[in-house]
Every structure is written in structure tokens, then in C-alpha cells.
Design a protein around this motif. Structure first.
Motif, PDB file in Angstrom:
ATOM      1  N   THR A   1     -16.196  86.358  33.777  1.00 16.99           N
ATOM      2  CA  THR A   1     -15.576  87.276  34.719  1.00 16.99           C
ATOM      3  C   THR A   1     -16.659  88.215  35.246  1.00 16.99           C
ATOM      4  OG1 THR A   1     -15.071  88.970  33.074  1.00 16.99           O
ATOM      5  CG2 THR A   1     -13.404  87.239  33.415  1.00 16.99           C
ATOM      6  N   ALA A   2     -16.311  88.973  36.268  1.00 19.81           N
ATOM      7  CA  ALA A   2     -17.253  89.947  36.815  1.00 19.81           C
ATOM      8  C   ALA A   2     -17.667  90.956  35.747  1.00 19.81           C
ATOM      9  CB  ALA A   2     -16.643  90.664  38.014  1.00 19.81           C
ATOM     10  N   GLY A   3     -16.807  91.177  34.743  1.00 18.59           N
ATOM     11  CA  GLY A   3     -17.101  92.107  33.661  1.00 18.59           C
ATOM     12  C   GLY A   3     -17.858  91.476  32.504  1.00 18.59           C
ATOM     13  N   GLY A   4     -18.228  90.189  32.621  1.00 17.49           N
ATOM     14  CA  GLY A   4     -19.017  89.532  31.587  1.00 17.49           C
ATOM     15  C   GLY A   4     -18.223  88.836  30.494  1.00 17.49           C
ATOM     16  N   GLN A   5     -16.906  88.691  30.670  1.00 15.08           N
ATOM     17  CA  GLN A   5     -16.088  88.015  29.665  1.00 15.08           C
ATOM     18  C   GLN A   5     -16.058  86.510  29.958  1.00 15.08           C
ATOM     19  OE1 GLN A   5     -12.872  91.175  30.401  1.00 15.08           O
ATOM     20  NE2 GLN A   5     -12.216  90.111  28.542  1.00 15.08           N
ATOM     21  N   PRO A   6     -16.465  85.684  28.996  1.00 14.65           N
ATOM     22  CA  PRO A   6     -16.402  84.238  29.202  1.00 14.65           C
ATOM     23  C   PRO A   6     -14.953  83.774  29.390  1.00 14.65           C
ATOM     24  CG  PRO A   6     -17.801  84.759  27.332  1.00 14.65           C
ATOM     25  CD  PRO A   6     -17.093  86.018  27.716  1.00 14.65           C
ATOM     26  N   PHE A   7     -14.768  82.754  30.248  1.00  8.47           N
ATOM     27  CA  PHE A   7     -13.445  82.176  30.429  1.00  8.47           C
ATOM     28  C   PHE A   7     -13.571  80.671  30.586  1.00  8.47           C
ATOM     29  CE2 PHE A   7     -14.776  82.904  34.827  1.00  8.47           C
ATOM     30  CZ  PHE A   7     -14.389  81.730  35.462  1.00  8.47           C
ATOM     31  N   MET A   8     -12.473  79.971  30.293  1.00 11.32           N
ATOM     32  CA  MET A   8     -12.385  78.550  30.585  1.00 11.32           C
ATOM     33  C   MET A   8     -11.047  78.290  31.253  1.00 11.32           C
ATOM     34  SD  MET A   8     -11.735  76.463  27.029  1.00 11.32           S
ATOM     35  CE  MET A   8     -12.474  77.520  25.797  1.00 11.32           C
ATOM     36  N   VAL A   9     -11.057  77.367  32.206  1.00 10.96           N
ATOM     37  CA  VAL A   9      -9.863  77.024  32.963  1.00 10.96           C
ATOM     38  C   VAL A   9      -9.449  75.617  32.566  1.00 10.96           C
ATOM     39  CG1 VAL A   9      -8.883  76.726  35.265  1.00 10.96           C
ATOM     40  CG2 VAL A   9     -10.601  78.505  34.861  1.00 10.96           C
ATOM     41  N   MET A  10      -8.192  75.487  32.153  1.00  8.57           N
ATOM     42  CA  MET A  10      -7.678  74.206  31.665  1.00  8.57           C
ATOM     43  C   MET A  10      -6.401  73.847  32.414  1.00  8.57           C
ATOM     44  SD  MET A  10      -8.013  75.211  27.662  1.00  8.57           S
ATOM     45  CE  MET A  10      -7.439  76.873  27.976  1.00  8.57           C
ATOM     46  N   GLU A  11      -5.973  72.595  32.244  1.00  7.83           N
ATOM     47  CA  GLU A  11      -4.700  72.205  32.837  1.00  7.83           C
ATOM     48  C   GLU A  11      -3.597  73.033  32.193  1.00  7.83           C
ATOM     49  OE1 GLU A  11      -2.825  68.244  31.870  1.00  7.83           O
ATOM     50  OE2 GLU A  11      -4.557  68.142  30.513  1.00  7.83           O
ATOM     51  N   PHE A  12      -2.606  73.379  33.005  1.00  7.97           N
ATOM     52  CA  PHE A  12      -1.478  74.154  32.505  1.00  7.97           C
ATOM     53  C   PHE A  12      -0.381  73.186  32.112  1.00  7.97           C
ATOM     54  CE2 PHE A  12       2.562  76.345  32.925  1.00  7.97           C
ATOM     55  CZ  PHE A  12       2.325  77.473  32.161  1.00  7.97           C
ATOM     56  N   LEU A  13       0.090  73.288  30.877  1.00  5.57           N
ATOM     57  CA  LEU A  13       1.161  72.436  30.389  1.00  5.57           C
ATOM     58  C   LEU A  13       2.432  73.253  30.267  1.00  5.57           C
ATOM     59  CD1 LEU A  13      -0.786  70.508  27.598  1.00  5.57           C
ATOM     60  CD2 LEU A  13      -0.310  69.762  29.937  1.00  5.57           C
ATOM     61  N   GLU A  14       3.495  72.791  30.903  1.00  6.26           N
ATOM     62  CA  GLU A  14       4.795  73.456  30.814  1.00  6.26           C
ATOM     63  C   GLU A  14       5.335  73.326  29.393  1.00  6.26           C
ATOM     64  OE1 GLU A  14       6.342  75.202  33.119  1.00  6.26           O
ATOM     65  OE2 GLU A  14       5.095  74.694  34.834  1.00  6.26           O
ATOM     66  N   GLY A  15       6.230  74.181  29.023  1.00  8.93           N
ATOM     67  CA  GLY A  15       6.903  74.042  27.740  1.00  8.93           C
ATOM     68  C   GLY A  15       6.600  75.133  26.741  1.00  8.93           C
ATOM     69  N   GLY A  16       5.731  76.059  27.067  1.00  9.56           N
ATOM     70  CA  GLY A  16       5.444  77.162  26.163  1.00  9.56           C
ATOM     71  C   GLY A  16       4.346  76.840  25.163  1.00  9.56           C
ATOM     72  N   SER A  17       4.138  77.767  24.260  1.00 12.64           N
ATOM     73  CA  SER A  17       3.105  77.616  23.245  1.00 12.64           C
ATOM     74  C   SER A  17       3.546  76.608  22.189  1.00 12.64           C
ATOM     75  CB  SER A  17       2.807  78.962  22.578  1.00 12.64           C
ATOM     76  OG  SER A  17       3.912  79.355  21.779  1.00 12.64           O
ATOM     77  N   ARG A  18       2.633  76.177  21.368  1.00 12.75           N
ATOM     78  CA  ARG A  18       2.965  75.274  20.264  1.00 12.75           C
ATOM     79  C   ARG A  18       4.019  75.913  19.359  1.00 12.75           C
ATOM     80  NH1 ARG A  18      -2.051  74.340  17.166  1.00 12.75           N
ATOM     81  NH2 ARG A  18      -1.553  76.392  16.388  1.00 12.75           N
ATOM     82  N   GLU A  19       3.841  77.188  19.069  1.00  9.29           N
ATOM     83  CA  GLU A  19       4.798  77.905  18.221  1.00  9.29           C
ATOM     84  C   GLU A  19       6.195  77.903  18.841  1.00  9.29           C
ATOM     85  OE1 GLU A  19       5.594  82.396  16.485  1.00  9.29           O
ATOM     86  OE2 GLU A  19       3.619  81.879  17.270  1.00  9.29           O
ATOM     87  N   GLN A  20       6.283  78.186  20.143  1.00 11.44           N
ATOM     88  CA  GLN A  20       7.582  78.198  20.820  1.00 11.44           C
ATOM     89  C   GLN A  20       8.219  76.811  20.805  1.00 11.44           C
ATOM     90  OE1 GLN A  20       6.087  79.660  24.527  1.00 11.44           O
ATOM     91  NE2 GLN A  20       6.679  81.780  24.095  1.00 11.44           N
ATOM     92  N   ARG A  21       7.426  75.786  21.017  1.00  9.75           N
ATOM     93  CA  ARG A  21       7.957  74.420  21.028  1.00  9.75           C
ATOM     94  C   ARG A  21       8.453  74.008  19.647  1.00  9.75           C
ATOM     95  NH1 ARG A  21       3.807  70.656  23.440  1.00  9.75           N
ATOM     96  NH2 ARG A  21       5.561  69.221  23.586  1.00  9.75           N
ATOM     97  N   LEU A  22       7.733  74.398  18.601  1.00  7.55           N
ATOM     98  CA  LEU A  22       8.167  74.069  17.241  1.00  7.55           C
ATOM     99  C   LEU A  22       9.453  74.798  16.872  1.00  7.55           C
ATOM    100  CD1 LEU A  22       4.758  73.941  15.345  1.00  7.55           C
ATOM    101  CD2 LEU A  22       6.286  72.022  15.858  1.00  7.55           C
ATOM    102  N   ARG A  23       9.643  75.992  17.376  1.00  9.59           N
ATOM    103  CA  ARG A  23      10.881  76.728  17.118  1.00  9.59           C
ATOM    104  C   ARG A  23      12.085  76.042  17.760  1.00  9.59           C
ATOM    105  NH1 ARG A  23       9.025  82.932  18.067  1.00  9.59           N
ATOM    106  NH2 ARG A  23       7.783  83.122  16.185  1.00  9.59           N
ATOM    107  N   ARG A  24      11.867  75.443  18.955  1.00  9.48           N
ATOM    108  CA  ARG A  24      12.968  74.776  19.655  1.00  9.48           C
ATOM    109  C   ARG A  24      13.382  73.485  18.970  1.00  9.48           C
ATOM    110  NH1 ARG A  24      10.191  76.493  24.429  1.00  9.48           N
ATOM    111  NH2 ARG A  24       9.191  74.477  24.612  1.00  9.48           N
ATOM    112  N   ALA A  25      12.406  72.667  18.579  1.00 10.44           N
ATOM    113  CA  ALA A  25      12.728  71.373  17.962  1.00 10.44           C
ATOM    114  C   ALA A  25      11.545  70.902  17.136  1.00 10.44           C
ATOM    115  CB  ALA A  25      13.042  70.350  19.045  1.00 10.44           C
ATOM    116  N   ARG A  26      11.845  70.454  15.952  1.00 12.73           N
ATOM    117  CA  ARG A  26      10.807  69.930  15.067  1.00 12.73           C
ATOM    118  C   ARG A  26      10.430  68.522  15.541  1.00 12.73           C
ATOM    119  NH1 ARG A  26       9.773  71.493   9.491  1.00 12.73           N
ATOM    120  NH2 ARG A  26       8.405  69.929   8.623  1.00 12.73           N
ATOM    121  N   PRO A  27       9.119  68.216  15.658  1.00 11.08           N
ATOM    122  CA  PRO A  27       8.725  66.879  16.129  1.00 11.08           C
ATOM    123  C   PRO A  27       8.989  65.803  15.072  1.00 11.08           C
ATOM    124  CG  PRO A  27       6.796  68.132  15.488  1.00 11.08           C
ATOM    125  CD  PRO A  27       7.972  69.066  15.378  1.00 11.08           C
TER     126      PRO A  27
END
Length: 158
Positions: free
Chosen positions: A127-153
Motif C-alpha cells: 500500500t502507499a503506507g508500506g503495508q504488504p498486500f496480496m490480491v486473490m480470487e474472491f470465493l463466495e460463502g464466507g470464511s471457513r469458520e462460517q461455512r463449518l458452522r452452517r454445515a459439517r463437510p
């Protein structure tokens, strides 16, 4: 959201210097300090990251916070799609070992981009402020934690 001044700058320009206002200067200073602290909180961090990313990333919104930084959803205007932007926390940006690990993580993820069950890395930088970043594909469905709360794989999915 890219470009322009941030909310905090607009607020300081509109509020002005509290010592120049009429009335009790100490009350005005305290009020101004509380307002400034508020702006430097959550919204200030989002604005700082938003303004610090390359201009191709717009409509940045905070999605999650982890131990090492934050993840934002943004629109990549050059590619015309939603992306996830992982930004290393400001407090770690000055630590060379942590920055090196963050960059190694980005490189490892980029090498695995064609492997199943991995996200694709599109971009890395600072960033302009010197913070490293990475840009990745966005996956719908929430975080892993949120997905595990909805349904166990199932075993096969795990």
C-alpha cells in the motif's frame, strides 16, 4: 473509493482547529480529540487501506480480521471482478521477518494457483503506507469458520 482525501482529513478540514472556536477551548479540544480517535478507529483503517491500494481496486469493504492482518473485498476494475485483498497489519509492516513470511505465503499460493482447493493469486504489492498486500480470487460463502458452522463437510469433502 480510490483517490481523494480520507474521512479523517475531511473531518479535520470541516471541524477545523478546536482552539480557534469560541467557547470553552478545553471542551472543544476534548470533543475534537474524541472525534479524531473515532475516525482513526475502524473506519480510518479501512479508508487508509482503500486510499493506499492501487487505483484499480475500488469499492473496498472490510470482510474479516485475522491475527496478522485484514481481508477486504474489492472490485478489480482492470479485470472486472470481485477479489479478496489480504493486507498485513500496520503493526507488522515494519518487521522484516513477518514481511518476508507474508511474501513467501503469497509466492507459495501463486505457485499452487492451479491446484485444486486453492485460491488464485492475482497481484502482490505494498500500500502507499508500506503495508504488504496480496490480491486473490474472491470465493463466495464466507470464511471457513462460517461455512463449518452452517454445515459439517462429509469425509469426501474434508
Amino acid at each position: 473509493m480510490s483517490g481523494g482525501c480520507c474521512e479523517g482529513e475531511r473531518a479535520r478540514h470541516s471541524v477545523g482547529d478546536p482552539s480557534s472556536r469560541s467557547g470553552n477551548p478545553s471542551e472543544a479540544t476534548a470533543s475534537f480529540a474524541r472525534y479524531t480517535v473515532f475516525l482513526q478507529g475502524f473506519h480510518g483503517r479501512v479508508q487508509q487501506v482503500t486510499n493506499g491500494l492501487p487505483p484499480r481496486y475500488e469499492d473496498v469493504e472490510h470482510m474479516a480480521r485475522g491475527g496478522m492482518g485484514d481481508v477486504y473485498r474489492a472490485t478489480d476494475t482492470a479485470l472486472g471482478r470481485s477479489v479478496a485483498v489480504k493486507v498485513l497489519s500496520e503493526r507488522y509492516a515494519g518487521n522484516e521477518d513477518i514481511v518476508r513470511r507474508f511474501r513467501n505465503e503469497a509466492l507459495a499460493a501463486a505457485r499452487l494457483s492451479n491446484a485444486p482447493h486453492t485460491v488464485t493469486v492475482f497481484d502482490v504489492g505494498e500500500t502507499a503506507g508500506g503495508q504488504p498486500f496480496m490480491v486473490m480470487e474472491f470465493l463466495e460463502g464466507g470464511s471457513r469458520e462460517q461455512r463449518l458452522r452452517r454445515a459439517r463437510p462429509s469425509r469426501e469433502e474434508a
